[in-house]
Design a protein around this motif. Sequence first.
Motif, PDB file in Angstrom:
ATOM      1  N   GLY A  91       1.227  30.637  -3.813  1.00  0.00           N
ATOM      2  CA  GLY A  91       1.693  31.860  -3.178  1.00  0.00           C
ATOM      3  C   GLY A  91       1.031  33.116  -3.673  1.00  0.00           C
ATOM      4  O   GLY A  91       1.631  34.189  -3.626  1.00  0.00           O
ATOM      5  N   TYR A  92      -0.201  33.001  -4.175  1.00  0.00           N
ATOM      6  CA  TYR A  92      -0.867  34.196  -4.681  1.00  0.00           C
ATOM      7  C   TYR A  92      -2.128  34.480  -3.882  1.00  0.00           C
ATOM      8  O   TYR A  92      -2.718  33.592  -3.273  1.00  0.00           O
ATOM      9  CB  TYR A  92      -1.220  34.048  -6.163  1.00  0.00           C
ATOM     10  N   ASN A  93      -2.526  35.727  -3.893  1.00  0.00           N
ATOM     11  CA  ASN A  93      -3.747  36.166  -3.238  1.00  0.00           C
ATOM     12  C   ASN A  93      -4.519  36.995  -4.260  1.00  0.00           C
ATOM     13  O   ASN A  93      -4.171  38.145  -4.528  1.00  0.00           O
ATOM     14  CB  ASN A  93      -3.415  37.007  -2.000  1.00  0.00           C
ATOM     15  N   ILE A  94      -5.553  36.390  -4.820  1.00  0.00           N
ATOM     16  CA  ILE A  94      -6.326  37.058  -5.867  1.00  0.00           C
ATOM     17  C   ILE A  94      -7.463  37.842  -5.240  1.00  0.00           C
ATOM     18  O   ILE A  94      -8.251  37.296  -4.458  1.00  0.00           O
ATOM     19  CB  ILE A  94      -6.862  36.033  -6.876  1.00  0.00           C
ATOM     20  N   TYR A  95      -7.556  39.123  -5.578  1.00  0.00           N
ATOM     21  CA  TYR A  95      -8.636  39.972  -5.092  1.00  0.00           C
ATOM     22  C   TYR A  95      -9.870  39.894  -5.994  1.00  0.00           C
ATOM     23  O   TYR A  95     -11.001  39.984  -5.507  1.00  0.00           O
ATOM     24  CB  TYR A  95      -8.197  41.425  -5.022  1.00  0.00           C
ATOM     25  N   ALA A  96      -9.637  39.720  -7.280  1.00  0.00           N
ATOM     26  CA  ALA A  96     -10.753  39.703  -8.214  1.00  0.00           C
ATOM     27  C   ALA A  96     -10.324  39.049  -9.521  1.00  0.00           C
ATOM     28  O   ALA A  96      -9.142  39.085  -9.894  1.00  0.00           O
ATOM     29  CB  ALA A  96     -11.249  41.124  -8.503  1.00  0.00           C
ATOM     30  N   ILE A  97     -11.304  38.443 -10.181  1.00  0.00           N
ATOM     31  CA  ILE A  97     -11.136  37.933 -11.542  1.00  0.00           C
ATOM     32  C   ILE A  97     -12.112  38.706 -12.417  1.00  0.00           C
ATOM     33  O   ILE A  97     -13.308  38.796 -12.090  1.00  0.00           O
ATOM     34  CB  ILE A  97     -11.448  36.438 -11.637  1.00  0.00           C
TER      35      ILE A  97
ATOM     36  N   GLU B  14     -12.908  45.175 -24.247  1.00  0.00           N
ATOM     37  CA  GLU B  14     -13.875  45.772 -23.343  1.00  0.00           C
ATOM     38  C   GLU B  14     -14.129  44.869 -22.150  1.00  0.00           C
ATOM     39  O   GLU B  14     -14.027  43.635 -22.226  1.00  0.00           O
ATOM     40  CB  GLU B  14     -15.212  46.039 -24.059  1.00  0.00           C
ATOM     41  N   LEU B  15     -14.473  45.516 -21.044  1.00  0.00           N
ATOM     42  CA  LEU B  15     -14.782  44.784 -19.827  1.00  0.00           C
ATOM     43  C   LEU B  15     -16.149  44.134 -19.941  1.00  0.00           C
ATOM     44  O   LEU B  15     -17.113  44.762 -20.386  1.00  0.00           O
ATOM     45  CB  LEU B  15     -14.756  45.743 -18.633  1.00  0.00           C
ATOM     46  N   VAL B  16     -16.238  42.873 -19.552  1.00  0.00           N
ATOM     47  CA  VAL B  16     -17.513  42.149 -19.540  1.00  0.00           C
ATOM     48  C   VAL B  16     -18.089  42.123 -18.129  1.00  0.00           C
ATOM     49  O   VAL B  16     -19.276  42.347 -17.923  1.00  0.00           O
ATOM     50  CB  VAL B  16     -17.319  40.711 -20.052  1.00  0.00           C
ATOM     51  N   GLY B  17     -17.252  41.842 -17.146  1.00  0.00           N
ATOM     52  CA  GLY B  17     -17.688  41.797 -15.762  1.00  0.00           C
ATOM     53  C   GLY B  17     -16.630  41.150 -14.897  1.00  0.00           C
ATOM     54  O   GLY B  17     -15.567  40.755 -15.393  1.00  0.00           O
ATOM     55  N   GLY B  18     -16.913  41.051 -13.607  1.00  0.00           N
ATOM     56  CA  GLY B  18     -15.931  40.469 -12.721  1.00  0.00           C
ATOM     57  C   GLY B  18     -16.521  40.027 -11.406  1.00  0.00           C
ATOM     58  O   GLY B  18     -17.674  40.343 -11.073  1.00  0.00           O
ATOM     59  N   ILE B  19     -15.728  39.279 -10.653  1.00  0.00           N
ATOM     60  CA  ILE B  19     -16.128  38.782  -9.344  1.00  0.00           C
ATOM     61  C   ILE B  19     -14.963  38.983  -8.391  1.00  0.00           C
ATOM     62  O   ILE B  19     -13.806  38.705  -8.728  1.00  0.00           O
ATOM     63  CB  ILE B  19     -16.550  37.296  -9.417  1.00  0.00           C
ATOM     64  N   THR B  20     -15.286  39.493  -7.186  1.00  0.00           N
ATOM     65  CA  THR B  20     -14.239  39.721  -6.191  1.00  0.00           C
ATOM     66  C   THR B  20     -14.101  38.509  -5.273  1.00  0.00           C
ATOM     67  O   THR B  20     -14.904  37.582  -5.303  1.00  0.00           O
ATOM     68  CB  THR B  20     -14.568  40.956  -5.344  1.00  0.00           C
ATOM     69  N   SER B  21     -13.083  38.559  -4.438  1.00  0.00           N
ATOM     70  CA  SER B  21     -12.840  37.444  -3.526  1.00  0.00           C
ATOM     71  C   SER B  21     -13.961  37.284  -2.506  1.00  0.00           C
ATOM     72  O   SER B  21     -14.140  36.195  -1.958  1.00  0.00           O
ATOM     73  CB  SER B  21     -11.508  37.642  -2.802  1.00  0.00           C
ATOM     74  N   ASP B  22     -14.721  38.354  -2.273  1.00  0.00           N
ATOM     75  CA  ASP B  22     -15.881  38.253  -1.364  1.00  0.00           C
ATOM     76  C   ASP B  22     -17.187  38.182  -2.149  1.00  0.00           C
ATOM     77  O   ASP B  22     -18.242  38.552  -1.638  1.00  0.00           O
ATOM     78  CB  ASP B  22     -15.895  39.397  -0.361  1.00  0.00           C
ATOM     79  N   ASP B  23     -17.070  37.709  -3.417  1.00  0.00           N
ATOM     80  CA  ASP B  23     -18.234  37.381  -4.248  1.00  0.00           C
ATOM     81  C   ASP B  23     -19.096  38.567  -4.652  1.00  0.00           C
ATOM     82  O   ASP B  23     -20.291  38.397  -4.921  1.00  0.00           O
ATOM     83  CB  ASP B  23     -19.100  36.307  -3.583  1.00  0.00           C
ATOM     84  N   LYS B  24     -18.524  39.734  -4.710  1.00  0.00           N
ATOM     85  CA  LYS B  24     -19.242  40.852  -5.342  1.00  0.00           C
ATOM     86  C   LYS B  24     -19.069  40.709  -6.857  1.00  0.00           C
ATOM     87  O   LYS B  24     -17.962  40.517  -7.343  1.00  0.00           O
ATOM     88  CB  LYS B  24     -18.706  42.198  -4.861  1.00  0.00           C
ATOM     89  N   ILE B  25     -20.174  40.816  -7.564  1.00  0.00           N
ATOM     90  CA  ILE B  25     -20.167  40.597  -9.009  1.00  0.00           C
ATOM     91  C   ILE B  25     -20.719  41.832  -9.705  1.00  0.00           C
ATOM     92  O   ILE B  25     -21.706  42.426  -9.223  1.00  0.00           O
ATOM     93  CB  ILE B  25     -21.000  39.362  -9.387  1.00  0.00           C
TER      94      ILE B  25
END
Length: 116
Positions: A28-34, A46-57
Amino acid sequence: QVQLAESGGGLVQPGESLTLSCAASGSGYNIYAITWYRQAPGKPRELVGGITSDDKINYARSVRGRFTISRDNDRNTVYLHLSGMSAEDTAVYYCRAWGGNGLDVWGQGTMVNVSS
């Protein structure tokens, strides 16, 4: 509710590589980004990086060109591949999920120790 579990940490020597995993479970979850963070001993997280649900990194400048983020949707897992590691990469690495309905969940972290 969603849970995140990191794995793959350990002791590596300078120059070696390592791949961390962040596995999402629940329903029941909808993840926008990790996003990946790290916290070295005695330093702020500190932030290292991330990926969105539409694969923007995106990556922090300190790791760009050395770290790579990818995902396996079938496994509900996001990966952080660390290469060219040095002692400065020693830290606890965390993943964080952002999503609908105010979703904001952290994993428990996995320790990476770079030492000769």
